[in-house]
Write an enzyme that holds these catalytic residues in place. Sequence first.
Site, PDB file in Angstrom:
ATOM      1  N   CYS A  79      -0.266 -37.411  52.652  1.00 57.67           N
ATOM      2  CA  CYS A  79      -0.840 -36.396  51.758  1.00 57.67           C
ATOM      3  C   CYS A  79       0.273 -35.528  51.168  1.00 57.67           C
ATOM      4  O   CYS A  79       0.877 -34.722  51.881  1.00 57.67           O
ATOM      5  CB  CYS A  79      -1.848 -35.555  52.536  1.00 57.67           C
ATOM      6  N   CYS A  82      -0.221 -31.727  51.343  1.00 58.71           N
ATOM      7  CA  CYS A  82      -0.036 -31.257  52.722  1.00 58.71           C
ATOM      8  C   CYS A  82       1.426 -30.919  52.994  1.00 58.71           C
ATOM      9  O   CYS A  82       1.728 -29.989  53.753  1.00 58.71           O
ATOM     10  CB  CYS A  82      -0.494 -32.324  53.719  1.00 58.71           C
TER      11      CYS A  82
END
Length: 322
Positions: A79, A82
């Site tokens: 991700c 993230c």
Amino acid sequence: MQPRNMSMSGVVDLAAVKAAGEAKSKAEQARAEAARQGGVPAVAPSALVSDVDEASFERDVLTRSAEVPVVIDFWAEWCEPCKQLGPLLERLAVEYNGRFVLAKIDVDANQMLMQQFGIQGIPAVFAVVAGQALPLFQGAAPEAQIRETLDQLVQVAEERFGLTGIAVDPSAQGPAAEAPVPVGPYDALLEAAVVALDSGDLAGAAQAYRNVLSDDPGNPEAKLGLAQAELLQRVQALDPAQVRKDAADKPADVAAQIAAADLDLVGGHVEDAFGRLVETVRRTFGDDREAARVRLLELFEVIGGDDPRVTAARTALARVLF
């Protein structure tokens, strides 16, 4: 992905329900107990951020939320947002100096927790305050908005739950770096453990497996073998008829239910053993609940994490814990 839920408006409803009152009472009891034992010692700044998994969730999130708000960062290695949000939250956790702690949960390795929180996308950030879960936001967000949300969280935690955070000692050192773990071979030790197990020398088998694990804590064969040897040691001296009678006559007796679960597993009744302990966790609290939970995790080791019966029991355990 656009951020959402960048407010603490949901806490108004939370504080109105009975569960919030119970959570506050439990938090107050936990703080009183900590004060009775001399208070909670100051922690190092590095202790404000931790990696949490399904096994440690109750201790590191639910239980800890009785003394300090716990912000949860659900993330994954693949991700990209993230990778931007995670370091920001870690920096803010240190900057806020103990007014909240950060728990990082890898969704790929802890999908049960992801499902339990109903997460549809990551990054997703929640808070747990006195055992109550609050959605904060999903997706990347500007630092100013994140600070505003954290300020509201800290305020709500203090005003409604009396949580003022934990003391931080800037001079304290975090855990020392571990020395490199030697890597095998352990064939001779593992063979000795198997021979001891087959001959009925359960103590010898357990010690042989521990010898492997002392050098290689993640060795899967030794972990499985030790769990099996310790289970057999526990049931060796039990009177099955008496254990079954005690479990039936005393459903609230946690020790009786744990002993019966051990017998269930040895007898091949895996689902019965898991179900018995999940139900014991559901209806108990404090040390009793922790004892049942820990034994259930130990029995998971006996069967192996890839077994679908373990997966189902982990899901059931999460439902009763949270």
